[in-house]
Design a protein around this motif. Structure first.
Motif, PDB file in Angstrom:
ATOM      1  N   UNK A 146       0.808  -1.221   0.000  1.00  0.00           N
ATOM      2  CA  UNK A 146       0.000   0.000   0.000  1.00  0.00           C
ATOM      3  C   UNK A 146       0.840   1.269   0.000  1.00  0.00           C
ATOM      4  N   UNK A 147       2.109   1.179   0.360  1.00  0.00           N
ATOM      5  CA  UNK A 147       2.952   2.373   0.327  1.00  0.00           C
ATOM      6  C   UNK A 147       3.102   2.919  -1.088  1.00  0.00           C
ATOM      7  N   UNK A 148       2.748   2.099  -2.107  1.00  0.00           N
ATOM      8  CA  UNK A 148       2.823   2.563  -3.494  1.00  0.00           C
ATOM      9  C   UNK A 148       1.536   3.262  -3.937  1.00  0.00           C
ATOM     10  N   UNK A 154     -11.337   0.168   4.135  1.00  0.00           N
ATOM     11  CA  UNK A 154     -12.287  -0.700   3.429  1.00  0.00           C
ATOM     12  C   UNK A 154     -11.807  -2.154   3.506  1.00  0.00           C
ATOM     13  N   UNK A 155     -10.521  -2.365   3.315  1.00  0.00           N
ATOM     14  CA  UNK A 155      -9.961  -3.720   3.407  1.00  0.00           C
ATOM     15  C   UNK A 155     -10.170  -4.313   4.796  1.00  0.00           C
ATOM     16  N   UNK A 156      -9.930  -3.510   5.833  1.00  0.00           N
ATOM     17  CA  UNK A 156     -10.131  -3.965   7.212  1.00  0.00           C
ATOM     18  C   UNK A 156     -11.584  -4.386   7.430  1.00  0.00           C
ATOM     19  N   UNK A 157     -12.512  -3.502   7.058  1.00  0.00           N
ATOM     20  CA  UNK A 157     -13.935  -3.775   7.257  1.00  0.00           C
ATOM     21  C   UNK A 157     -14.356  -5.027   6.496  1.00  0.00           C
ATOM     22  N   UNK A 214      -1.322   8.650  -1.609  1.00  0.00           N
ATOM     23  CA  UNK A 214      -1.600   8.926  -0.197  1.00  0.00           C
ATOM     24  C   UNK A 214      -3.040   9.389   0.028  1.00  0.00           C
ATOM     25  N   UNK A 215      -3.588  10.108  -0.939  1.00  0.00           N
ATOM     26  CA  UNK A 215      -4.934  10.664  -0.784  1.00  0.00           C
ATOM     27  C   UNK A 215      -6.006   9.590  -0.616  1.00  0.00           C
ATOM     28  N   UNK A 216      -5.760   8.381  -1.142  1.00  0.00           N
ATOM     29  CA  UNK A 216      -6.772   7.328  -1.035  1.00  0.00           C
ATOM     30  C   UNK A 216      -6.329   6.143  -0.167  1.00  0.00           C
ATOM     31  N   UNK A 217      -5.069   6.108   0.223  1.00  0.00           N
ATOM     32  CA  UNK A 217      -4.510   4.960   0.942  1.00  0.00           C
ATOM     33  C   UNK A 217      -5.284   4.616   2.216  1.00  0.00           C
ATOM     34  N   UNK A 218      -5.486   5.578   3.106  1.00  0.00           N
ATOM     35  CA  UNK A 218      -6.155   5.295   4.377  1.00  0.00           C
ATOM     36  C   UNK A 218      -7.575   4.798   4.165  1.00  0.00           C
TER      37      UNK A 218
END
Length: 158
Positions: A30-32, A44-47, A35-39
């Motif tokens: 995800x570091x790639x 969404x992945x967590x949920x 940044x604007x959409x990463x969090x």
């Protein structure tokens, strides 16, 4: 190092969220991502990950793995009359490679042996360290696809 487990409570959500997001971020590089959409995407992945587990395995036990009394990991298990399904096991980044997860797995396998039940799991094909650990603990591949290996550890196999 003292390793114990206890049932997950609602108060564990911040720990689980942080640990799962860190793991997913590593898995998906995800570091790639911008940044604007990463969090947002990691949230969404967590949920999705937690929601999917609870939806597919409503009778499963969700436990926090403690090392010296502090949250260090998570295990999600479903037991049926025929087998134990290890739905998820995850250690925090700082606890990986220190033996706590292996100890939890050995205890799970000992419990399964006493119950006369095999243990089944799915593992991402790119998670080579986990696959090697599972193989050392007696798991064999029984199926799967290009994304996940299906593995089983027969009962009574020490």
């Amino acid at each position: 190092m003292t390793i114990t487990r206890r049932p997950e409570t609602p108060a564990d959500e911040p720990f689980l969220r942080q640990m799962i997001i860190a793991s997913v971020a590593q898995e998906l590089m995800a570091w790639t991502w911008p940044e604007a959409i990463r969090d947002h995407l990691l949230g969404v992945q967590y949920t999705a990950r937690v929601g999917s587990l609870h939806a597919h395995y409503p009778a499963a036990a969700s436990e926090i793995i403690l090392v010296d009394g502090q949250p260090a990991g998570w295990i999600f298990l479903e037991e049926s009359p025929e087998h134990i399904h290890l739905c998820e096991i995850m250690m925090s980044m700082e606890m990986r490679g220190r033996g706590a997860g292996t100890q939890v797995l050995r205890e799970l396998l000992a419990d399964a042996d006493r119950a006369g039940k095999p243990v089944r799991l799915l593992v991402n094909v790119t998670n080579t360290r986990a696959i090697q650990l599972y193989e050392r603990l007696g798991f064999v591949r029984t199926g799967g696809d290009e994304l996940q290996h299906q593995m089983k550890r027969p009962a009574g196999r020490q």
